[in-house]
Motif scaffolding. Structure first.
Motif, PDB file in Angstrom:
ATOM      1  N   GLU A  58      24.723  43.849  43.916  1.00 24.33           N
ATOM      2  CA  GLU A  58      24.932  43.627  45.341  1.00 24.33           C
ATOM      3  C   GLU A  58      26.343  43.072  45.571  1.00 24.33           C
ATOM      4  N   THR A  59      26.653  41.979  44.903  1.00 20.49           N
ATOM      5  CA  THR A  59      28.006  41.409  44.975  1.00 20.49           C
ATOM      6  C   THR A  59      28.624  41.252  43.594  1.00 20.49           C
ATOM      7  N   ALA A 108      47.042  47.941  41.465  1.00 24.29           N
ATOM      8  CA  ALA A 108      46.675  47.966  42.882  1.00 24.29           C
ATOM      9  C   ALA A 108      45.325  48.655  43.075  1.00 24.29           C
ATOM     10  N   ARG A 109      45.128  49.783  42.398  1.00 17.71           N
ATOM     11  CA  ARG A 109      43.851  50.502  42.499  1.00 17.71           C
ATOM     12  C   ARG A 109      42.706  49.648  41.987  1.00 17.71           C
ATOM     13  N   TRP A 110      42.915  49.000  40.844  1.00 17.63           N
ATOM     14  CA  TRP A 110      41.845  48.211  40.235  1.00 17.63           C
ATOM     15  C   TRP A 110      41.478  47.027  41.126  1.00 17.63           C
ATOM     16  N   LEU A 111      42.466  46.320  41.648  1.00 16.76           N
ATOM     17  CA  LEU A 111      42.197  45.174  42.516  1.00 16.76           C
ATOM     18  C   LEU A 111      41.515  45.607  43.808  1.00 16.76           C
ATOM     19  N   LEU A 112      41.932  46.733  44.337  1.00 17.28           N
ATOM     20  CA  LEU A 112      41.336  47.237  45.573  1.00 17.28           C
ATOM     21  C   LEU A 112      39.871  47.610  45.353  1.00 17.28           C
ATOM     22  N   THR A 113      39.585  48.185  44.199  1.00 13.20           N
ATOM     23  CA  THR A 113      38.203  48.521  43.867  1.00 13.20           C
ATOM     24  C   THR A 113      37.347  47.275  43.778  1.00 13.20           C
ATOM     25  N   MET A 114      37.878  46.216  43.150  1.00 16.10           N
ATOM     26  CA  MET A 114      37.143  44.955  43.070  1.00 16.10           C
ATOM     27  C   MET A 114      36.927  44.355  44.453  1.00 16.10           C
ATOM     28  N   TYR A 115      37.932  44.462  45.292  1.00 20.02           N
ATOM     29  CA  TYR A 115      37.865  43.931  46.663  1.00 20.02           C
ATOM     30  C   TYR A 115      36.736  44.618  47.438  1.00 20.02           C
ATOM     31  N   ASP A 116      36.583  45.917  47.249  1.00 13.15           N
ATOM     32  CA  ASP A 116      35.533  46.671  47.939  1.00 13.15           C
ATOM     33  C   ASP A 116      34.139  46.236  47.503  1.00 13.15           C
ATOM     34  N   ARG A 117      34.020  45.760  46.265  1.00 14.37           N
ATOM     35  CA  ARG A 117      32.707  45.501  45.684  1.00 14.37           C
ATOM     36  C   ARG A 117      32.282  44.045  45.783  1.00 14.37           C
ATOM     37  N   ASN A 118      33.116  43.212  46.361  1.00 14.97           N
ATOM     38  CA  ASN A 118      32.844  41.784  46.395  1.00 14.97           C
ATOM     39  C   ASN A 118      32.934  41.297  47.828  1.00 14.97           C
ATOM     40  N   ASP A 119      32.190  40.266  48.155  1.00 14.40           N
ATOM     41  CA  ASP A 119      32.203  39.736  49.518  1.00 14.40           C
ATOM     42  C   ASP A 119      33.373  38.803  49.786  1.00 14.40           C
ATOM     43  N   HIS A 120      34.194  38.538  48.778  1.00 12.74           N
ATOM     44  CA  HIS A 120      35.281  37.577  48.937  1.00 12.74           C
ATOM     45  C   HIS A 120      36.611  38.197  48.540  1.00 12.74           C
ATOM     46  N   VAL A 132      42.846  35.458  41.972  1.00 10.09           N
ATOM     47  CA  VAL A 132      43.627  36.471  42.665  1.00 10.09           C
ATOM     48  C   VAL A 132      43.029  36.678  44.058  1.00 10.09           C
ATOM     49  N   THR A 133      43.869  36.624  45.078  1.00  8.87           N
ATOM     50  CA  THR A 133      43.422  36.831  46.452  1.00  8.87           C
ATOM     51  C   THR A 133      44.118  38.057  47.028  1.00  8.87           C
TER      52      THR A 133
END
Length: 237
Positions: free
Chosen positions: A50-51, A150-162, A203-204
């Motif tokens: 889920e997160t 950039a791609r990897w961080l963006l993918t993580m951003y999509d999958r996490n609520d924070h 990382v933010t």
């Protein structure tokens, strides 16, 4: 209950099927950097994040490792079980802690047998994950470290609520298969451009749109594949 999930695999099921499947699952909290499944061992549980984000990792004889795929709310673990293989071919490690829905291997097999829509969604998930792995392999050879990070961080951003995620440079180097110095230099450039901020292993993402412009097209290729293979069927009977 039928709507009470953000997992794309489960949301690709009609409501009635989703209710039956989720009735066999329990919601759990996964801690970061915990091994869920080890290569060669029997698969005991399957997780529908889920997160949480889970890495599928290949480990080599010299002890080094590299991420082959990462699984968030768009997919699930249990590829081997889906294809009829009870033992793990790779290791699954929690990359970012969070919630997931968990089901035992026997119950998972039972749902595969009794719910055709569940089985179909899982085969679509396997196809999507395989495509993700192929795109990642091509990306490693075709695109530079800035685009890949950039791609990897963006993918993580999509999958996490924070927007803020616990990611050290050492860990990022391991996941991307590059030297730590390369990650440090690349992350410094992204931070200088105002796309991310980095402090003490955190990382933010500060500019997701800018990060997407910096990323290679592989990001959209994988997103489009999941949208096509696992469309949201919530609200259908």
């Amino acid at each position: 209950m039928a709507q009470d999930t953000n997992n794309r695999v489960l949301r690709a099921l009609p409501d009635a099927t989703r209710r039956q499947a989720m009735a066999r699952m329990e919601r759990v909290t996964l801690e970061g950097r915990v091994m869920l499944d080890r290569s060669g061992e029997a698969t005991r549980t399957v997780h529908f994040p889920e997160t949480a984000v889970i890495s599928t990792i290949a480990t080599y004889r010299d002890g080094s490792s590299i991420e082959m795929a990462n699984i968030g709310r768009e997919a699930c673990t249990g590829i081997g079980l889906t294809l009829g293989h009870p033992r793990q071919l790779s290791t699954n490690e929690v990359q970012i802690g969070g919630e997931a829905l968990q089901i035992g291997a026997d119950a998972f097999d039972s749902l595969m047998d009794s719910l055709p829509a569940f089985r179909t969604a899982l085969f679509s998930t396997v196809q999507a994950i395989f495509y993700q792995v192929m795109v990642s392999g091509a990306c490693n050879g075709a695109h530079d470290s800035r685009q890949r990070l950039a791609r990897w961080l963006l993918t993580m951003y999509d999958r996490n609520d924070h927007a803020t995620m616990p990611l050290t440079h050492d860990f990022l180097a391991e996941m991307l298969g590059v030297r730590r110095a390369t990650v440090s230099e690349t992350a410094a450039g992204l931070q200088s451009d105002g796309l991310i901020s980095y402090s003490r292993g955190q990382v933010t993402v500060t500019d997701a749109d800018g990060l997407r412009e910096t990323s290679c097209e592989c990001y959209d290729l994988v997103r489009d594949a999941y949208d096509t293979l696992l469309p949201d069927k919530s609200g259908t009977s």
